[in-house]
Design an enzyme around this catalytic site. Structure first.
Site, PDB file in Angstrom:
ATOM      1  N   SER A  80       0.809  -1.225   0.000  1.00  0.00           N
ATOM      2  CA  SER A  80       0.000   0.000   0.000  1.00  0.00           C
ATOM      3  C   SER A  80       0.837   1.266   0.000  1.00  0.00           C
ATOM      4  O   SER A  80       1.901   1.324   0.631  1.00  0.00           O
ATOM      5  CB  SER A  80      -0.868  -0.007   1.256  1.00  0.00           C
ATOM      6  N   GLU A  93       0.163   3.652   1.725  1.00  0.00           N
ATOM      7  CA  GLU A  93       0.215   4.074   3.130  1.00  0.00           C
ATOM      8  C   GLU A  93       1.607   3.850   3.714  1.00  0.00           C
ATOM      9  O   GLU A  93       1.988   4.505   4.675  1.00  0.00           O
ATOM     10  CB  GLU A  93      -0.790   3.266   3.960  1.00  0.00           C
ATOM     11  N   TYR A 137      -1.648  -0.051  10.726  1.00  0.00           N
ATOM     12  CA  TYR A 137      -1.922  -0.693   9.433  1.00  0.00           C
ATOM     13  C   TYR A 137      -0.701  -0.563   8.505  1.00  0.00           C
ATOM     14  O   TYR A 137      -0.243  -1.552   7.920  1.00  0.00           O
ATOM     15  CB  TYR A 137      -3.155  -0.035   8.792  1.00  0.00           C
TER      16      TYR A 137
HETATM   17  P1  NAP Z   1     -11.541  -4.436   1.655  1.00  0.00           P
HETATM   18  O1  NAP Z   1     -12.666  -4.054   0.754  1.00  0.00           O
HETATM   19  O2  NAP Z   1     -11.530  -3.917   3.048  1.00  0.00           O
HETATM   20  O3  NAP Z   1     -11.480  -6.040   1.672  1.00  0.00           O
HETATM   21  C1  NAP Z   1     -10.688  -6.710   2.612  1.00  0.00           C
HETATM   22  C2  NAP Z   1     -10.923  -8.195   2.449  1.00  0.00           C
HETATM   23  O4  NAP Z   1     -10.146  -8.885   3.438  1.00  0.00           O
HETATM   24  C3  NAP Z   1     -12.388  -8.632   2.692  1.00  0.00           C
HETATM   25  O5  NAP Z   1     -12.682  -9.697   1.830  1.00  0.00           O
HETATM   26  C4  NAP Z   1     -12.353  -9.106   4.131  1.00  0.00           C
HETATM   27  O6  NAP Z   1     -13.365 -10.033   4.449  1.00  0.00           O
HETATM   28  C5  NAP Z   1     -10.994  -9.791   4.141  1.00  0.00           C
HETATM   29  N1  NAP Z   1     -10.481 -10.022   5.488  1.00  0.00           N
HETATM   30  C6  NAP Z   1     -10.523  -9.187   6.554  1.00  0.00           C
HETATM   31  N2  NAP Z   1      -9.985  -9.781   7.631  1.00  0.00           N
HETATM   32  C7  NAP Z   1      -9.613 -11.023   7.242  1.00  0.00           C
HETATM   33  C8  NAP Z   1      -9.050 -12.132   7.914  1.00  0.00           C
HETATM   34  N3  NAP Z   1      -8.780 -12.095   9.229  1.00  0.00           N
HETATM   35  N4  NAP Z   1      -8.791 -13.247   7.210  1.00  0.00           N
HETATM   36  C9  NAP Z   1      -9.099 -13.336   5.886  1.00  0.00           C
HETATM   37  N5  NAP Z   1      -9.661 -12.326   5.203  1.00  0.00           N
HETATM   38  C10 NAP Z   1      -9.920 -11.177   5.880  1.00  0.00           C
HETATM   39  O7  NAP Z   1     -10.141  -4.006   1.017  1.00  0.00           O
HETATM   40  P2  NAP Z   1      -9.802  -3.649  -0.510  1.00  0.00           P
HETATM   41  O8  NAP Z   1      -9.984  -2.180  -0.683  1.00  0.00           O
HETATM   42  O9  NAP Z   1     -10.453  -4.593  -1.410  1.00  0.00           O
HETATM   43  O10 NAP Z   1      -8.222  -3.894  -0.515  1.00  0.00           O
HETATM   44  C11 NAP Z   1      -7.677  -5.163  -0.855  1.00  0.00           C
HETATM   45  C12 NAP Z   1      -6.265  -5.255  -0.317  1.00  0.00           C
HETATM   46  O11 NAP Z   1      -5.465  -4.216  -0.886  1.00  0.00           O
HETATM   47  C13 NAP Z   1      -6.125  -5.088   1.187  1.00  0.00           C
HETATM   48  O12 NAP Z   1      -5.055  -5.888   1.607  1.00  0.00           O
HETATM   49  C14 NAP Z   1      -5.783  -3.626   1.359  1.00  0.00           C
HETATM   50  O13 NAP Z   1      -5.091  -3.437   2.573  1.00  0.00           O
HETATM   51  C15 NAP Z   1      -4.910  -3.404   0.145  1.00  0.00           C
HETATM   52  N6  NAP Z   1      -4.877  -2.056  -0.414  1.00  0.00           N
HETATM   53  C16 NAP Z   1      -6.031  -1.415  -0.714  1.00  0.00           C
HETATM   54  C17 NAP Z   1      -5.982  -0.177  -1.302  1.00  0.00           C
HETATM   55  C18 NAP Z   1      -7.237   0.574  -1.677  1.00  0.00           C
HETATM   56  O14 NAP Z   1      -7.145   1.780  -1.922  1.00  0.00           O
HETATM   57  N7  NAP Z   1      -8.371  -0.085  -1.780  1.00  0.00           N
HETATM   58  C19 NAP Z   1      -4.724   0.415  -1.602  1.00  0.00           C
HETATM   59  C20 NAP Z   1      -3.581  -0.297  -1.288  1.00  0.00           C
HETATM   60  C21 NAP Z   1      -3.643  -1.536  -0.716  1.00  0.00           C
HETATM   61  P3  NAP Z   1     -14.852  -9.540   4.891  1.00  0.00           P
HETATM   62  O15 NAP Z   1     -15.562  -9.161   3.609  1.00  0.00           O
HETATM   63  O16 NAP Z   1     -15.405 -10.731   5.553  1.00  0.00           O
HETATM   64  O17 NAP Z   1     -14.666  -8.370   5.800  1.00  0.00           O
HETATM   65  N1  GDD Z   2     -12.367   7.154   6.466  1.00  0.00           N
HETATM   66  C1  GDD Z   2     -12.500   8.469   6.628  1.00  0.00           C
HETATM   67  N2  GDD Z   2     -13.666   8.961   7.163  1.00  0.00           N
HETATM   68  N3  GDD Z   2     -11.482   9.277   6.251  1.00  0.00           N
HETATM   69  C2  GDD Z   2     -11.657  10.626   6.395  1.00  0.00           C
HETATM   70  C3  GDD Z   2     -12.827  11.174   6.913  1.00  0.00           C
HETATM   71  C4  GDD Z   2     -13.875  10.306   7.336  1.00  0.00           C
HETATM   72  O1  GDD Z   2     -14.929  10.721   7.812  1.00  0.00           O
HETATM   73  N4  GDD Z   2     -12.710  12.532   6.901  1.00  0.00           N
HETATM   74  C5  GDD Z   2     -11.505  12.810   6.395  1.00  0.00           C
HETATM   75  N5  GDD Z   2     -10.855  11.657   6.082  1.00  0.00           N
HETATM   76  C6  GDD Z   2      -9.488  11.552   5.527  1.00  0.00           C
HETATM   77  C7  GDD Z   2      -8.562  10.633   6.310  1.00  0.00           C
HETATM   78  O2  GDD Z   2      -8.050  11.300   7.466  1.00  0.00           O
HETATM   79  C8  GDD Z   2      -7.499  10.340   5.249  1.00  0.00           C
HETATM   80  O3  GDD Z   2      -6.534  11.365   5.237  1.00  0.00           O
HETATM   81  C9  GDD Z   2      -8.276  10.386   3.929  1.00  0.00           C
HETATM   82  O4  GDD Z   2      -9.551  10.965   4.241  1.00  0.00           O
HETATM   83  C10 GDD Z   2      -8.483   9.031   3.274  1.00  0.00           C
HETATM   84  O5  GDD Z   2      -9.021   8.127   4.244  1.00  0.00           O
HETATM   85  P1  GDD Z   2      -9.590   6.688   3.833  1.00  0.00           P
HETATM   86  O6  GDD Z   2     -10.570   6.824   2.751  1.00  0.00           O
HETATM   87  O7  GDD Z   2     -10.030   6.019   5.094  1.00  0.00           O
HETATM   88  O8  GDD Z   2      -8.344   5.954   3.179  1.00  0.00           O
HETATM   89  P2  GDD Z   2      -6.808   5.838   3.607  1.00  0.00           P
HETATM   90  O9  GDD Z   2      -6.025   6.673   2.637  1.00  0.00           O
HETATM   91  O10 GDD Z   2      -6.605   6.097   5.035  1.00  0.00           O
HETATM   92  O11 GDD Z   2      -6.516   4.292   3.362  1.00  0.00           O
HETATM   93  C11 GDD Z   2      -6.963   3.641   2.177  1.00  0.00           C
HETATM   94  O12 GDD Z   2      -5.974   3.716   1.186  1.00  0.00           O
HETATM   95  C12 GDD Z   2      -4.754   3.013   1.465  1.00  0.00           C
HETATM   96  C13 GDD Z   2      -3.821   3.235   0.286  1.00  0.00           C
HETATM   97  O13 GDD Z   2      -3.139   4.439   0.430  1.00  0.00           O
HETATM   98  C14 GDD Z   2      -7.309   2.175   2.547  1.00  0.00           C
HETATM   99  O14 GDD Z   2      -7.938   1.568   1.445  1.00  0.00           O
HETATM  100  C15 GDD Z   2      -6.052   1.394   2.869  1.00  0.00           C
HETATM  101  O15 GDD Z   2      -6.389   0.008   3.044  1.00  0.00           O
HETATM  102  C16 GDD Z   2      -5.076   1.537   1.693  1.00  0.00           C
HETATM  103  O16 GDD Z   2      -3.893   0.823   1.933  1.00  0.00           O
END
Ligand code: NAP
Ligand code: GDD
Length: 332
Positions: free
Chosen positions: A134, A136, A157
């Protein structure tokens, strides 16, 4: 027929990746968690009845905390490709449950790598492994961020993802695994979890438009993110595993926008006028340490994978607001 095993298949990315792999002709195996309510809404449209013969989408119960099951599934399925997408993926929540987050995000990846190492040694078969790393991990390191940018994680995280990233590299170097890190910047879609900021905004705007809510409560509006469209990013995951050599790649759009810009654009798409009339600050959404600005340097992905984000910021906001408005019957 190639076989793929996915953790996190019920999540945003897992659901898109499963669709992509099925279209490419793979037999897809997904790990789901046992829950007291149905947790398969994102994959219901591709679900196949277990009684039907010749299924190519098969679900298995499992959990990243359970090394035995991870190992058992690897041997049972014998996949060509293993995508580790499972995670406690909410950054704010990781401050509330740091130990659990490290257990699943950090040690979960290690459990898979250990299982693959032993499996390859015993069976002489190769498994290509994708680790969902990520942006992050870059945390407080200023943008733009590339494959060579040092990490400065700002949450439990992110620290757990840094551990998983390094274990993936270490197993590649130490044991010759085809193991890659996709360092993906934020990617969103109508399937995004409702508590991530983009979906919270698109859903909130739609509910205000439909007269179901009056206000939207948010935290830090100044943070900037490089937001792209999830299905395109899942295609990049697959491409990384088709390369000749295992390498790590940054995936993003190369643009960043603030949360405030996302809010303004979303209210504009919905035709609701000045967003300031509807948005209230709530400190409960602040984080103890924030990531201020993420912008992907995508040179390597463009050159080596020939991958480039095509859906940019205004289009992404429009897709999400339209989908949420449709879901609540609000006409635009
Ligand atoms: P998500 O929608 O939160 O999906 C997470 C998945 O992991 C869900 O299927 C969840 O199951 C499963 N999970 C949670 N806890 C688990 C456990 N203990 N054992 C097995 N499975 C578990 O996340 P996403 O946005 O699709 O992201 C996919 C991956 O990419 C994650 O690893 C995330 O950290 C990473 N990532 C995401 C982003 C982004 O912007 N979306 C960016 C960079 C990296 P349930 O449905 O049962 O909760
Ligand atoms: N969730 C959330 N809720 N975020 C908020 C809010 C709120 O009400 N208000 C402001 N924010 C700001 C957070 O402080 C952060 O700076 C930004 O919005 C994005 O927050 P999220 O959408 O929760 O995503 P993230 O950037 O922290 O994390 C996501 O992206 C990562 C990749 O950079 C997640 O998908 C991570 O799993 C992923 O790795």
């Amino acid at each position: 027929m190639k076989k793929a095993l996915l953790t996190g298949v019920t999540g945003q990315d897992g659901s898109y990746l499963a669709e992509i792999l099925l279209k490419k002709g793979y037999e897809v195996h997904g790990v789901i968690r046992r829950a007291s309510t149905f947790n398969t809404s994102r994959i219901d449209h591709i679900y196949q009845d277990p009684h039907v013969e010749h299924k190519n989408f098969i679900l298995h119960y499992g959990d990243l905390s359970d090394a035995n099951t991870v190992r058992k599934l690897l041997y049972e399925v014998a996949p060509d490709e293993f995508y580790n997408l499972g995670a406690q993926s909410h950054v704010r929540v990781s401050f509330d449950i740091p130990e659990y987050t490290a257990e699943i995000v950090g040690l979960g990846a290690l459990r898979i790598l250990e299982a693959i190492k032993d499996y390859e040694k015993e069976t002489k078969k190769k498994v290509r492994f994708y680790q969902a790393s990520s942006s992050e991990m870059f945390g407080a390191t200023p943008p733009p961020q590339s494959e060579n940018t040092p990490f400065y994680p700002r949450s439990p995280y992110a620290a757990a993802k840094v551990f998983a990233y390094h274990m993936t590299r270490n197993y590649r170097e130490a044991y010759g695994l085809f193991a890659v890190n996709g360092i993906l910047f934020n990617h969103e879609s109508p399937r995004r979890g409702e508590t991530f900021v983009t979906r919270k905004i698109s859903r909130g705007v739609a509910r205000i438009k439909a007269g179901l809510e009056k206000k939207l409560y948010l935290g830090n509006l100044e943070a900037k993110r490089d937001w792209g469209y999830a299905p395109e990013y899942c295609e990049a995951m697959w491409q990384m595993l088709q390369q000749e050599k295992p390498e790590d790649y940054v995936i993003g759009t190369g643009e960043s926008h603030s949360v405030e810009e996302f809010v303004a654009e979303a209210f504009k798409v919905a035709g609701l006028g000045d967003w300031k009339k509807y948005v209230e600050f709530d400190p409960r959404y602040l984080r103890p340490t924030e990531v201020d600005d993420l912008i992907a340097d995508t040179k390597k992905a463009k050159e080596k994978l020939k991958w480039e984000a095509t859906t940019k910021f205004p289009e992404l906001v429009r897709i999400m607001v339209e989908a949420d408005c449709k879901a609540v019957g609000a006409t635009l």
